[in-house]
Write a protein that holds these residues in place. Structure first.
Motif, PDB file in Angstrom:
ATOM      1  N   VAL A 208      39.294  39.020  28.917  1.00 29.03           N
ATOM      2  CA  VAL A 208      40.456  39.164  29.807  1.00 29.03           C
ATOM      3  C   VAL A 208      40.086  38.708  31.217  1.00 29.03           C
ATOM      4  CG1 VAL A 208      42.082  40.793  30.837  1.00 29.03           C
ATOM      5  CG2 VAL A 208      41.415  41.045  28.432  1.00 29.03           C
ATOM      6  N   ASN A 209      38.907  39.107  31.673  1.00 31.80           N
ATOM      7  CA  ASN A 209      38.452  38.708  33.011  1.00 31.80           C
ATOM      8  C   ASN A 209      38.154  37.217  33.078  1.00 31.80           C
ATOM      9  OD1 ASN A 209      38.639  41.351  33.933  1.00 31.80           O
ATOM     10  ND2 ASN A 209      36.520  41.837  33.398  1.00 31.80           N
ATOM     11  N   LEU A 210      37.654  36.669  31.984  1.00 28.31           N
ATOM     12  CA  LEU A 210      37.323  35.247  31.942  1.00 28.31           C
ATOM     13  C   LEU A 210      38.590  34.391  32.048  1.00 28.31           C
ATOM     14  CD1 LEU A 210      34.826  33.399  31.592  1.00 28.31           C
ATOM     15  CD2 LEU A 210      35.274  33.429  29.137  1.00 28.31           C
ATOM     16  N   TRP A 211      39.679  34.895  31.473  1.00 27.93           N
ATOM     17  CA  TRP A 211      40.958  34.190  31.475  1.00 27.93           C
ATOM     18  C   TRP A 211      41.994  34.958  32.302  1.00 27.93           C
ATOM     19  CZ3 TRP A 211      41.774  29.436  29.296  1.00 27.93           C
ATOM     20  CH2 TRP A 211      40.757  28.941  28.468  1.00 27.93           C
ATOM     21  N   LYS A 212      41.579  35.429  33.453  1.00 29.38           N
ATOM     22  CA  LYS A 212      42.416  36.330  34.238  1.00 29.38           C
ATOM     23  C   LYS A 212      43.781  35.728  34.581  1.00 29.38           C
ATOM     24  CE  LYS A 212      40.267  39.029  36.954  1.00 29.38           C
ATOM     25  NZ  LYS A 212      39.448  39.600  38.049  1.00 29.38           N
ATOM     26  N   SER A 213      43.794  34.515  35.075  1.00 29.85           N
ATOM     27  CA  SER A 213      45.073  33.910  35.476  1.00 29.85           C
ATOM     28  C   SER A 213      45.957  33.637  34.257  1.00 29.85           C
ATOM     29  CB  SER A 213      44.829  32.603  36.244  1.00 29.85           C
ATOM     30  OG  SER A 213      44.097  31.687  35.445  1.00 29.85           O
ATOM     31  N   ASP A 237      42.600  47.371  33.758  1.00 29.44           N
ATOM     32  CA  ASP A 237      42.358  48.284  34.863  1.00 29.44           C
ATOM     33  C   ASP A 237      43.511  48.345  35.855  1.00 29.44           C
ATOM     34  OD1 ASP A 237      39.898  48.840  33.768  1.00 29.44           O
ATOM     35  OD2 ASP A 237      38.836  47.349  34.965  1.00 29.44           O
ATOM     36  N   ASN A 238      44.289  47.279  35.955  1.00 31.65           N
ATOM     37  CA  ASN A 238      45.393  47.272  36.929  1.00 31.65           C
ATOM     38  C   ASN A 238      46.704  47.797  36.339  1.00 31.65           C
ATOM     39  OD1 ASN A 238      46.299  45.226  35.287  1.00 31.65           O
ATOM     40  ND2 ASN A 238      45.846  43.568  36.735  1.00 31.65           N
TER      41      ASN A 238
END
Length: 401
Positions: A208-213, A237-238
């Protein structure tokens, strides 16, 4: 002894004969789910969840011995993750509930969140006590212990160095254990957040963080560790929800993601380091030709697939590869294995994590053998027996029947 773990609670009722060394004569064991941490907003319900275990304890200990049979509840990393206020409320309610039973609580620390260092060392005592490695005649032959729970993982071993000039670097990892007037210098570390359940969350969130956008735009992220076309919603987390979609890409691609969570590139202030910047004497150099024991989830994930109780790190990798490929033929002879693999979409991810924890994290050579067991000489493995032996020394109660 009640083990209040992250996924469930377990009672161990031990019967010892004690003259010089304590001799274990009998153990009653029972577990239930969920764990105390599942009742984070209801401390009273958390305490009452232990009732079936306490009923077993009352039935297992003869009435004339109950008033001098100490009891302890030791919580592990799952409760620690709730934060101080909530965990303190639960522990307070548990202590109050225990006071309604005839067993004396084992001192001020009889109901507590156990330090990760104690958890690992007690597990080390358990294993080496059951193997007979704590006897003076067996000095220098102790086994290493790797325990993998839901929220944390521990490593404990007794390193030996090639020359007298070499020794263990000073720090919290150094544990001086005085057992039966014999001193053991142990290396121990507990990695909070690297237990299987927490690691699984981190591995999924890594994509998820790797493909955040992209995740923010489409609400979807593809994950190589999950079966092809498998879908799972995950809260971030958001506060948003992202749908994970499995690609079934296989073990190698999954490993590429899992290696990232070990933080191998983190600054190693005092070397050598294992992972996450944590100092650890090299197992290859300081722990040659001695037994390595792996427990808990290591056992729970390998034994239902027909693995022997002793296997090499390489063989664990081969098992992982077969599972991640979706192969079924290698497991057709194992009762229940195919159904288990079908029901658990995280099996590839979990096994890849186990393999990488040993091979990539702790840097154990591929040809090194590890042993796993749920019981040794009829007694449950884990930290509870070791903690109970320590409790015997601290609570010298004498019963007169």
């Amino acid at each position: 002894m009640i083990d209040a773990g992250s996924s469930g609670s377990r009672v161990h009722v031990y019967q010892f004969s004690v003259c010089n060394d304590p001799v274990l004569e009998n153990e009653v064991f029972h577990m239930l789910e969920p764990g105390l941490s599942s009742f984070k907003d209801d401390p009273e319900a958390a305490a009452l969840s232990l009732k079936p275990l306490m009923d077993i304890a009352v039935k297992s200990v003869p009435k004339e011995f109950q008033k001098c049979t100490p009891i302890a509840v030791k919580a592990t990393a799952g409760l620690r993750l709730l934060g101080k206020d909530k965990s303190d409320s639960i522990l307070k309610s548990v202590r109050k509930y225990l006071e309604t039973f005839p067993f004396p609580i084992a001192g001020e620390n009889g109901v507590e969140i156990m330090e990760g260092s104690d958890e690992g060392v007690y597990a080390w005592i358990t294993v080496n006590y059951l193997l007979g490695k704590l006897r003076k005649s067996q000095r220098g032959q102790s086994a290493a212990v790797f325990d993998l729970g839901g929220a944390s993982t521990q490593i404990v071993f007794e390193p030996t160095f090639a020359t007298p000039e070499e020794n263990m670097v000073e720090g919290d990892h150094k544990y001086q254990l005085d057992y039966q007037n014999d001193l053991f210098e142990l290396y121990q570390h507990s990695y909070l957040g690297y237990g299987l359940n927490e690691a699984r969350k981190a591995i999924k969130m890594e994509m998820v963080n790797l493909w955040k956008s992209e995740a923010k735009k489409t609400g979807k992220v593809y994950h190589p560790c999950l079966p092809e076309n498998y879908k799972e919603n995950m809260a971030t987390d958001n506060g948003t929800t992202v749908q994970l979609i499995g690609t079934g890409a296989g073990y190698t691609e999954c490993r590429g993601i899992i290696e990232r969570v070990f933080n191998k590139d983190k600054l190693c202030e005092v070397g050598p380091c294992a992972f996450d910047g944590v100092y650890q004497p090299s197992l290859t150099e300081t722990f040659k030709d001695r037994d390595l024991y792996v427990f808990s989830y290591f056992y729970d994930l390998t034994q239902p697939l027909g693995m022997p109780t002793e296997f090499s790190v390489k063989e664990l990798g081969e098992l992982t590869d077969r599972v991640c490929r979706g192969e079924t033929k290698p497991f057709q002879h194992v009762p229940g294995a195919l159904q288990l693999l079908k029901e658990k979409p995280d099996f590839c991810l979990d096994l890849t994590y186990l393999y990488n924890l040993l091979k990539y994290g702790y840097e154990i050579p591929a040809d090194r053998l590890v042993r796993t067991a749920k019981k040794i000489n009829g007694a449950e493995t884990g930290w509870c027996l070791g903690a109970s032996i320590a409790m015997l020394d601290e609570n010298k109660l004498v019963c007169q029947a």
